[in-house]
Structures are given as structure tokens and as C-alpha cells.
Design a protein around this motif. Structure first.
Motif, mmCIF file in Angstrom:
data_model
loop_
_atom_site.group_PDB
_atom_site.id
_atom_site.type_symbol
_atom_site.label_atom_id
_atom_site.label_comp_id
_atom_site.label_asym_id
_atom_site.label_seq_id
_atom_site.Cartn_x
_atom_site.Cartn_y
_atom_site.Cartn_z
ATOM 1 N N THR A 34 0.813 -1.219 0.000
ATOM 2 C CA THR A 34 0.000 0.000 0.000
ATOM 3 C C THR A 34 0.843 1.264 0.000
ATOM 4 N N LYS A 35 2.172 1.130 0.150
ATOM 5 C CA LYS A 35 3.067 2.284 0.203
ATOM 6 C C LYS A 35 4.080 2.220 -0.940
ATOM 7 N N SER A 36 4.668 3.351 -1.246
ATOM 8 C CA SER A 36 5.748 3.391 -2.228
ATOM 9 C C SER A 36 7.056 2.988 -1.554
ATOM 10 N N TRP A 37 7.917 2.317 -2.306
ATOM 11 C CA TRP A 37 9.275 2.016 -1.823
ATOM 12 C C TRP A 37 10.211 3.027 -2.438
ATOM 13 N N GLN A 38 11.246 3.426 -1.708
ATOM 14 C CA GLN A 38 12.149 4.417 -2.260
ATOM 15 C C GLN A 38 13.594 4.135 -1.899
ATOM 16 N N ALA A 39 14.482 4.609 -2.774
ATOM 17 C CA ALA A 39 15.919 4.500 -2.557
ATOM 18 C C ALA A 39 16.524 5.892 -2.699
ATOM 19 N N THR A 40 17.342 6.285 -1.728
ATOM 20 C CA THR A 40 17.984 7.597 -1.740
ATOM 21 C C THR A 40 19.478 7.427 -1.968
ATOM 22 N N PHE A 41 20.017 8.226 -2.880
ATOM 23 C CA PHE A 41 21.431 8.132 -3.238
ATOM 24 C C PHE A 41 22.179 9.358 -2.732
ATOM 25 N N THR A 42 23.499 9.208 -2.572
ATOM 26 C CA THR A 42 24.305 10.328 -2.094
ATOM 27 C C THR A 42 24.603 11.318 -3.217
ATOM 28 N N LYS A 43 24.325 10.946 -4.450
ATOM 29 C CA LYS A 43 24.546 11.831 -5.585
ATOM 30 C C LYS A 43 23.246 12.026 -6.365
ATOM 31 N N ALA A 44 23.125 13.200 -6.974
ATOM 32 C CA ALA A 44 21.900 13.546 -7.700
ATOM 33 C C ALA A 44 21.777 12.767 -9.007
ATOM 34 N N LEU A 45 20.511 12.615 -9.439
ATOM 35 C CA LEU A 45 20.218 11.947 -10.699
ATOM 36 C C LEU A 45 19.684 12.962 -11.714
ATOM 37 N N LYS A 46 19.863 12.644 -12.992
ATOM 38 C CA LYS A 46 19.320 13.484 -14.063
ATOM 39 C C LYS A 46 17.910 13.017 -14.385
ATOM 40 N N LEU A 106 16.014 -3.047 -7.980
ATOM 41 C CA LEU A 106 16.035 -1.779 -8.708
ATOM 42 C C LEU A 106 17.405 -1.632 -9.352
ATOM 43 N N HIS A 107 17.420 -1.400 -10.661
ATOM 44 C CA HIS A 107 18.663 -1.227 -11.409
ATOM 45 C C HIS A 107 18.784 0.236 -11.808
ATOM 46 N N VAL A 108 19.909 0.857 -11.448
ATOM 47 C CA VAL A 108 20.170 2.249 -11.824
ATOM 48 C C VAL A 108 21.535 2.292 -12.510
ATOM 49 N N GLN A 109 21.545 2.562 -13.813
ATOM 50 C CA GLN A 109 22.802 2.639 -14.542
ATOM 51 C C GLN A 109 23.548 3.932 -14.177
ATOM 52 N N LYS A 110 24.886 3.891 -14.282
ATOM 53 C CA LYS A 110 25.680 5.042 -13.845
ATOM 54 C C LYS A 110 25.404 6.293 -14.664
ATOM 55 N N ASP A 111 24.918 6.124 -15.904
ATOM 56 C CA ASP A 111 24.627 7.291 -16.735
ATOM 57 C C ASP A 111 23.436 8.093 -16.222
ATOM 58 N N GLY A 147 29.903 8.901 -15.998
ATOM 59 C CA GLY A 147 31.256 8.459 -16.298
ATOM 60 C C GLY A 147 31.891 7.676 -15.173
ATOM 61 N N SER A 148 33.191 7.872 -15.010
ATOM 62 C CA SER A 148 33.954 7.121 -14.010
ATOM 63 C C SER A 148 33.685 7.588 -12.589
ATOM 64 N N LYS A 149 33.049 8.758 -12.441
ATOM 65 C CA LYS A 149 32.772 9.281 -11.109
ATOM 66 C C LYS A 149 31.542 8.656 -10.477
ATOM 67 N N ALA A 150 30.770 7.901 -11.230
ATOM 68 C CA ALA A 150 29.567 7.249 -10.719
ATOM 69 C C ALA A 150 29.682 5.751 -10.911
ATOM 70 N N SER A 151 28.808 5.014 -10.281
ATOM 71 C CA SER A 151 28.787 3.563 -10.439
ATOM 72 C C SER A 151 27.347 3.096 -10.513
ATOM 73 N N SER A 152 27.103 2.071 -11.298
ATOM 74 C CA SER A 152 25.747 1.519 -11.408
ATOM 75 C C SER A 152 25.339 0.893 -10.086
ATOM 76 N N GLN A 153 24.049 0.911 -9.815
ATOM 77 C CA GLN A 153 23.528 0.412 -8.560
ATOM 78 C C GLN A 153 22.463 -0.657 -8.798
ATOM 79 N N VAL A 154 22.511 -1.721 -7.997
ATOM 80 C CA VAL A 154 21.468 -2.748 -8.009
ATOM 81 C C VAL A 154 21.041 -2.955 -6.557
ATOM 82 N N ILE A 155 19.761 -2.695 -6.256
ATOM 83 C CA ILE A 155 19.279 -2.737 -4.875
ATOM 84 C C ILE A 155 18.114 -3.720 -4.788
ATOM 85 N N SER A 156 18.240 -4.691 -3.909
ATOM 86 C CA SER A 156 17.180 -5.685 -3.708
ATOM 87 C C SER A 156 16.176 -5.183 -2.680
#
Length: 700
Positions: free
Chosen positions: A40-52, A96-101, A107-116
Motif C-alpha cells: 500500500t506504500k511506495s518504496w524508495q531509494a535515496t542516493f548520495t549523488k543527484a540523478l538526471k 532496482l537497477h540504476v545505470q551510472k549514466d 562516467g567514471s565518477k559514478a557507479s551503477s547500482q542494483v538494490i534488492s
């Protein structure tokens, strides 16, 4: 050389700061996300860097199921540009899959994320030891996890609760029918009080001849924090440190006081961790606390038991690990603390088995009605690092701030506890009196932000939630730049005191839960720490008077507290509340426990008496304060006469520079026609009608 010494000094300072400080050496991306969420609720993931936002597409951000197949889900970017909100998923296991782009850095300053994560329809028990360990492994792998603090340590809004005796003092409980316990309780002419490592029983059946009836010795490892009564049971609530086990237990010790002069030990139940509070309602004792397991040992590949321990003297007399079927993971939390709830049926001498449940997800505040328990916990924002003034090696100091509050609800029926759900509201909760349940709806007052933050000024809010914690209505952005100092709900009205330089008392109509409305506002100097209903149209406020001063260095005005102050507010005209009457108590430095612990409020309906322990000081030279005396004060408070001092039971100081701990009054109670002040090592009796002294008992 200069830079070298600056570096050494900064590192030394960082070394002594609390454990909430994290040093970030590189701009890598770290994610923070709960492992479980309700359908009944949304799930969320918060990152230390901003997304486009423009890069959040089906190719760069997506969800897969347990078969690694892409599934449809609603994915949106939060206002902070760092949080992804995922909704419209059926119960099941996902990634949840988040590509580094997708990150601004790229680029090299970010990394892709996979969160279960897992979506559940209802709260379920942990199924295996492996599942429990995986939860803690996730915490260890997440350096930016939520940080929780123990806050100090909250009505159908009736001021009084049923008493164990119709002609004696009762605990100042918030909710009718829900007992909270206190340092001193009264039953059948006997006064029971906490005294260091003992409980004293004073025979006050003859106020002219006080006598020590019994003393219950408590082991040195145990600290008793409050007492409660149920039928012929005296319940002592405390914390006990177990040196051999290296842990602490919250305990409830039951005594049979059918013969007050010879109390008999019946039973002790306990749960690992530290006490938050207790409640007694519908013949059931609820022991509520927190336990923090040492899951860091997993880093050393140690095999440890991460389950909380319980104890019951009626059982094996050995500590037992809580079974897995009694442990659940609260949704939308990422916290290594357990919230523990033990429910004990008190009927028939409390012979039934205690029911303890553990919930991963700590709590710091609680409110309880006769039918429901609400636990709250602050949500900390640690995603933004604050640059140190002289950054070295790109070090950043992470100082998490409490921004929101998570609310968890259980329906309770005796020892049966059923989890209803959870939600999150903006801001943080002051105490239990900022919360209330009325006609099945939950009302809560919060403060968002900090009064010292001039860039993002503080704001105050009131939220009304339905029985499933869905939002019905709100009042938002109340008193910008101030914070809540006290609140009280009285049926269809809510009263909120905020403060920064003056004390605005707000009257809010909450009769229509979908449209709460501010009716009126009163601004006066000072503030009230505690609000107490006198009748339907009058409130008593207890707090401090204040005055403005000027700081020549900063060239700004600032506010300081002076004497204690008690006010009677007339809210019969809801749009124009008035301070009908007020009294100043003592001078600068004077205080009373009632300002921070409403249990210290004395009440007697027959005489319209209200009173409390008090320590009196007055201003001396410069910023010096001078001790004047200690004791208690009793006031007659009525809508007609206002506030009138009736009993000034103060022992004035002669040469003492400060209060005497042995004689410091803890509580004021009455039995029949006599009033009693209960101090740490003495009890005094007085005539209730005129406060003439009757007797004094020294407790050694």
C-alpha cells in the motif's frame, strides 16, 4: 608547515566527534533503502549523488523480479533529485537497477547500482536465521544508513484517568483508561515510592502518625524508574544490567500487596535492551523498549545470536532468545535497532504467559489508546555532506538532521498485537502530547527544520490520519521560524504553543478531519512546556517567562528565560483566546519537574487544586542565581477566580547554595483530607484544607 598543523588539528577534532560523523574521500555513489515495503506504500531509494531527470528512462532505471525479468513499475524522481520512488508493484521480491549514466556525475565518477527489496501485503515473521543475518549484512554494507537517537524521552483528551481509590491521588495520565505509572503511587492509605535501590511503603492511614510499613530491597544492578498499580498488584518497572551477559534488560517485577506491610514477590518478566515506557490498559501490561544488537561482529565472521533475549521467572529462569516467528522487519526502515513489545495479561495475578514481539526498526516516541499503539521514530537526512570550513583531502563532515517522522501502528486486544501499517510525515514530534487518537483517527503535531537555520526556516504542521494511516487533512507551515514547545488535543480542538521570542497559542478546529482550521492565536511573552485541560473552554499552561536582551558582539536581540510562569487561558471564544490569569513563580533559575514531566502535577477536584514540586531561585549579581528554597506549591484554579496560591509549602534556604537532594520533593499526593509531599528521604503530611503540618517521617 602551517597546512600540516591545520591538517593535524582537523583530524584531531574529527577523532573526538560522535560516531555519526562519516568521512567521504571520493565521490562514489552510495544508496540508502529499506529492504521491505508494504504494497500500500511506495518504496524508495535515496542516493548520495543527484540523478538526471532526463536520463531516467526504461533503459537506465528499471525493476526486475525474482526471475530477473523486467516488470512494469511507476518510477519517479523526488524533489531532492536524489530519491527514486517506486510504486505499483505486487507483493514479491525485486531489484532496482540504476545505470551510472542516470547520475549527474556520470562516467567514471559514478557507479551503477542494483538494490534488492521486497514488497509485502502484510507484516510477516522472519523465516530463517539467514534472512535475519542478511538484514544486518545490508546495514554493514551501507555506510549511510539511518541514524537513530534515543529521545528523552507524548486524548480522547480527558485529564483524569480512573483511580485505584476514589478518594486519593491518581497518576496524571494522558488518555483515560490507559495507565502510565509514576515514581509515587497511592492505594488504600499507603504510599509506594521509588527510593534509589528500594521501594518504600509508607502507612499514611493516620496522617498524624506516619509510619514506614515496608521496604522492598532491589539489587544494585537494577534501577527502578516507575511504579504502577493493578488490583492487588504493585508493578515495579526498571532496567537491570547483567554483567555476565554484558547486556541490559527492561524488567517488570510484580508484587502482591494484599497486605501492604508485607509485599510478596510474584514474578519478573524482562526483555533485552532499554525501557522506552509502559502502558496498562484492558487488564494488560505493555512493556515497550529498544534493543541494539552488536551486528558489527559479523565483520569478523563471528557467529553471533542477533535475536533479542527475554526472561520470565515463571519459566526456566534462563534467558531465552526470541523465536524467529516472533521477529519481523518493519517496512520502510533501515535501522539495526529492535523495537520490543512485551504484553502481559494481569488478570488472575498475572499468571498467563507473556507475549514478546520484536520489530527491526527502532522507535523513540509512543502514544497509546485503549485499542491501538503508535510508535514513532525520526528519519535522518544524511545524504548531503557539509564541507568542513578548511577542507583537507576533500574530506566532508556528515551531520545528519532529523527531518521527518515515521509512524507505526498496531491494533491491540489484550496480548494480541496486529500490525496495521506505517507512514511518514514531515517534521519531528516533540513528545506524546503532540499525538492523539480521536474517533479512530490519529492526529500529530510536528516541527520541520531548526529555528537557528535562517536559510531554511522552521515550520510547524498538524496531520490527521485515518485508521490505516492515510492522510485526511493537514494544517501546514504554522508559525514559520518557530518550533513547537507544547501541544494538547481536547476532542474537536487542538492547542499548540510555538516559541522563538514570544509565545503564540494556536487554537485549531479539528472537528472536520479533512479540513482542520486555525481559529485563533494569542501572543504573549514566555512559553508553556505543558498544557493541561481545566474544562472545555479553559487551559492551564506551565512554563517560563522570558525577556529580550541585546548581544553587542552579534548586534542581535536574543531571548532568555527568567522565572517560572503559570497561565490560565480562556478559549471560550476560539477565535480570540485570552490569558485570563497568570502567576510568576520564583525568580530566574526556578524550576519544577512538571515542566518536563506532567506526572508531577498534583490535582484535587474537590478543592480545584493544582500543584507541583518546585525549587525556587532568584537573580543575583550579574548572571548569578541565588537559591531561595524548595518544596511544593498548591494553587486553586477556577474559571471564575483564575489562579490563586493556596499552599506555599516551601522550606526556605538559610545558608545552602543549592537544593538539598534528600529533601527534594518528587511528588505531591493526597489521601482523604490530608496532603503529602514525598521526597527522596522524607514524607510530610499536611491538612488538605489549610496546609497545616501534621507529621514528618524520615526514611533512612
Amino acid at each position: 608547515m602551517k597546512n600540516k598543523w591545520i591538517a593535524i588539528m582537523v583530524i584531531a577534532i574529527l577523532a573526538i566527534l560522535p560516531g555519526i560523523i562519516t568521512l567521504t574521500m571520493t565521490p562514489t555513489v552510495v544508496a540508502k533503502a529499506a529492504s521491505v515495503s508494504m504494497a500500500t506504500k511506495s518504496w524508495q531509494a535515496t542516493f548520495t549523488k543527484a540523478l538526471k531527470e532526463s536520463k531516467i528512462t526504461e533503459e537506465t532505471v528499471y525493476v526486475t523480479n525474482s526471475k530477473d525479468q523486467k516488470v512494469e513499475a511507476a518510477i519517479t524522481l523526488g524533489e531532492d533529485k536524489k530519491t527514486l520512488i517506486v510504486s505499483d508493484l505486487a507483493p514479491g521480491n525485486y531489484k532496482l537497477h540504476v545505470q551510472k549514466d542516470a547520475f549527474v556525475l556520470g562516467g567514471s565518477k559514478a557507479s551503477s547500482q542494483v538494490i534488492s527489496f521486497t514488497i509485502i501485503e502484510k507484516l510477516e515473521a522472519v523465516k530463517s536465521e539467514r534472512e535475519l543475518q542478511q538484514y544486518f549484512d545490508t546495514l554493514l554494507a551501507n555506510p549511510d544508513k539511518e541514524v537513530k537517537y534515543d529521545s528523552s524521552r507524548e486524548m480522547e483528551s480527558k485529564a483524569d484517568s480512573p483511580s485505584v481509590s476514589s478518594n486519593s491521588s491518581m497518576t496524571n495520565n494522558q488518555v483515560e483508561g490507559v495507565e502510565e505509572g509514576d515514581l509515587v503511587v497511592v492505594k488504600d492509605g499507603f504510599i509506594y515510592s521509588v527510593k534509589e535501590h528500594s521501594i518504600t511503603v509508607v502507612d499514611a492511614t493516620n496522617p498524624k502518625n506516619l509510619a514506614l510499613a515496608a521496604t522492598l530491597k532491589i539489587e544494585d544492578s537494577k534501577y527502578i524508574s516507575k511504579l504502577a498499580l493493578y488490583d492487588h498488584l504493585l508493578i515495579a518497572i526498571g532496567d537491570k544490567y547483567l554483567e555476565k551477559a554484558g547486556t541490559s534488560m527492561s524488567t517488570a517485577t510484580l508484587y502482591d500487596i494484599s497486605n501492604p506491610k508485607s509485599p510478596k514477590f510474584l514474578r519478573e518478566v524482562g526483555q533485552e535492551g532499554y525501557l522506552q515506557d509502559i502502558r496498562i490498559t484492558n487488564d494488560t501490561l505493555y512493556l515497550i523498549g529498544n534493543m541494539f544488537p552488536n551486528y558489527w561482529a559479523l565483520r569478523d565472521n563471528k557467529t553471533i545470536d542477533l535475536k533479542p533475549k527475554t526472561y520470565d521467572s515463571r519459566g526456566t529462569k534462563e534467558f531465552q532468545s526470541l523465536p524467529l516467528e516472533k521477529i519481523s522487519i518493519l517496512p520502510n526502515t533501515l535501522d539495526g535497532t529492535y523495537s520490543l513489545i512485551t504484553a502481559l495479561d494481569l488478570k488472575n495475578g498475572a499468571k498467563a504467559t507473556a507475549n514478546t514481539k520484536g520489530y527491526l526498526g527502532g522507535s523513540s516516541g509512543l502514544y497509546m489508546s485503549e485499542d491501538a499503539l503508535y510508535l514513532t521514530t525520526p528519519v535522518y537526512d544524511g545524504s548531503a555532506a557539509v564541507p568542513a570550513e578548511n577542507r583537507i583531502m576533500d574530506m566532508r563532515i556528515w551531520m545528519p538532521r532529523a527531518t521527518n517522522t515515521q509512524i507505526f501502528k498496531w491494533n491491540v486486544d489484550g496480548t494480541t498485537m496486529n500490525f496495521v501499517g506505517n507512514t511518514e510525515v514531515k517534521g519531528t514530534v516533540l513528545n506524546q502530547y503532540s499525538m492523539d487518537e480521536y474517533k479512530g483517527n490519529f492526529r500529530v503535531v510536528t516541527t520541520e527544520g531548526n529555528t537557528w537555520d535562517e536559510k531554511n526556516i522552521s515550520r510547524n504542521h498538524l496531520f490527521i490520519l485515518d485508521k490505516n494511516l492515510k492522510e485526511l487533512g493537514t494544517v501546514q507551515d504554522l508559525a514559520p521560524g518557530e518550533k513547537v514547545y507544547s501541544a494538547r488535543f481536547m476532542g474537536e480542538k487542538a492547542y499548540v504553543v510555538t516559541f522563538k521570542q514570544v509565545d503564540p497559542l494556536f487554537v485549531i478546529d479539528v472537528a472536520n478531519p479533512k479540513k482542520p482550521t486555525v481559529l485563533g492565536e494569542l501572543k504573549i511573552p514566555g512559553f508553556s512546556n505543558y498544557l493541561h485541560p481545566l474544562d472545555e473552554t479553559h487551559l492551564i499552561g506551565i512554563g517560563y517567562d522570558t525577556e529580550q536582551r541585546y548581544d553587542a558582539f552579534s548586534k542581535r536581540n536574543f531571548t532568555v528565560t527568567t522565572n517560572m510562569k503559570m497561565s490560565l487561558f480562556d478559549v471560550s471564544d476560539f477565535k480570540n483566546p485570552k490569558e485570563q490569569s497568570s502567576v510568576k513563580i520564583g525568580g530566574k533559575g526556578s524550576y519544577s519537574d512538571v515542566q518536563y514531566n506532567p506526572k508531577a502535577l498534583f490535582r484535587n477536584k474537590e478543592y480545584n487544586y493544582f500543584g507541583f514540586p518546585v525549587v525556587l531561585y532568584e537573580a543575583g549579581k550579574g548572571d548569578e542565581i541565588v537559591f531561595k528554597g524548595q518544596g511544593a506549591q498548591i494553587y486553586e484554579i477556577t474559571a471564575d477566580k483564575g489562579i490563586v496560591l493556596k499552599g506555599n509549602i516551601i522550606e526556605e534556604s538559610t545558608d545552602e547554595p543549592y537544593e538539598n537532594w534528600d529533601q527534594l520533593v518528587q511528588r505531591v499526593v493526597y489521601i482523604g483530607d490530608a496532603l503529602y509531599t514525598v521526597a527522596h528521604k522524607e514524607v510530610k503530611s499536611y491538612q488538605l484544607k489549610d496546609f497545616q503540618p501534621l507529621d514528618k517521617l524520615i526514611i533512612k
